[in-house]
Design a protein around this motif. Sequence first.
Motif, short mmCIF file in Angstrom:
data_model
loop_
_atom_site.label_atom_id
_atom_site.label_comp_id
_atom_site.label_asym_id
_atom_site.label_seq_id
_atom_site.Cartn_x
_atom_site.Cartn_y
_atom_site.Cartn_z
N ASN A 35 0.86 -1.19 0.00
CA ASN A 35 0.00 0.00 0.00
C ASN A 35 0.89 1.24 0.00
O ASN A 35 1.52 1.56 1.01
CB ASN A 35 -0.91 0.00 1.23
CG ASN A 35 -1.86 1.20 1.24
OD1 ASN A 35 -1.75 2.11 0.41
ND2 ASN A 35 -2.78 1.21 2.18
N ASN A 37 0.35 4.26 0.32
CA ASN A 37 -0.01 5.29 1.30
C ASN A 37 0.65 5.07 2.66
O ASN A 37 0.66 5.97 3.50
CB ASN A 37 -1.54 5.34 1.47
CG ASN A 37 -2.23 5.76 0.18
OD1 ASN A 37 -1.75 6.62 -0.54
ND2 ASN A 37 -3.37 5.13 -0.11
N VAL A 60 -0.95 5.70 -8.05
CA VAL A 60 0.20 6.36 -7.40
C VAL A 60 1.32 6.52 -8.42
O VAL A 60 1.65 5.58 -9.14
CB VAL A 60 0.72 5.55 -6.19
CG1 VAL A 60 1.98 6.20 -5.62
CG2 VAL A 60 -0.35 5.46 -5.11
#
Length: 382
Positions: A35, A37, A60
């Motif tokens: 992930n 983030n 992303v």
Amino acid sequence: MRAILVDDERLALRQLKQMLERDVDGVEVIAMFSNPNEVIDGVLRHRPDVVFLDIHMPGVNGLNLARQIQSNVPNTEIVFVTAYDQYAVQAFDLYALDYIMKPIQTNRLQQSIFRLREKLNLKDTRRIQDSEAPYICCFNQIQFKAPGREVQTGKWRTSKAQELFAYLLYNRERAIQRSALLDFLWPDLEEGKAARQLYSTIYQIRQTLKNCGMEMITIHGGVLETGYRLDIGEARIDVEEWEYAMKQLKPLDMQTVEEYEKVMDLFKGDYLGNYDYIWAEHERERLRLMWLYHMRKLSDFYEQKGMLNKAVQVNHHVQQLLLDEEDSYFSLMKLYDAIGDKLRVEEQFTLLKARIERELESTVKANITQWYDQWRLKMSEC
């Protein structure tokens, strides 16, 4: 060496972790993230030496994520992992340590880790720029400069000796198995004969180094050992020095442009460019793309400042070193058009067309031909 791995594919993460732990010494994978983030918090918490970062992840931009990592933890190195080589040039704007193409090959991963170790060592104990230090030149061809001597080209008894030295230099400080060297240089010979050729070639290399006054470069290994390793001692390498100097450059402006040009001038041509070594092609391409990226940046800077003659000089410099670089011809065509030099526009297109058709047996890019045709139409109407 502490590493964090980032990839949205969990299988890719596990495979890279396995390769680092199985095939590379001294690397500890301290965290993995699928992930994106979660990455910045993880980097701030663990403060790794290096982040292996997939560029292409859903939702992303890996390049932007790398910028955030470098902003938050400036000493962390970035190694991009990508299946898309068009991102490679953009990576140089971030001064990424390296980029590795998927699927990852063991030797490329090992080379990247070696480069990282050298970078970390340079951060801790940067060698003094001593004009009398022994020097190994790798731009274009292998040359040596021993203390108190002029630069000289080694006289290799055989082409195998020259290539074996170059290969050991490329993999310096890492032992290469004898069996791998036999397969690499004498794949068609029976093992006993190939082994005798290897021992003889190693002896020839040592003699060439001695004759060039480069006894500080040593080859460890022999009949009773399973591999060979090159140690360059206190010698410096021009390619390594150039890359280090380039990565110390400050943002390009009128105060730094002179230093910027000096560093770009240190690039003398392709890495081992005079030799047709397939194994060196990735490093050759990596350094070439890095230099081209910054030369284009320099040309754009001069053009934006209205210093068109300086931009012309930059592109001619590119052309002199890399004759097949089409964009340098195109840039010069547009610059000469802006200056009002019609003959030079014609000259650049003619040179490019002749080189592409005669030497590469190809055709000029469609966008360049289209620009040129429109330019000629415009000139005929004037």
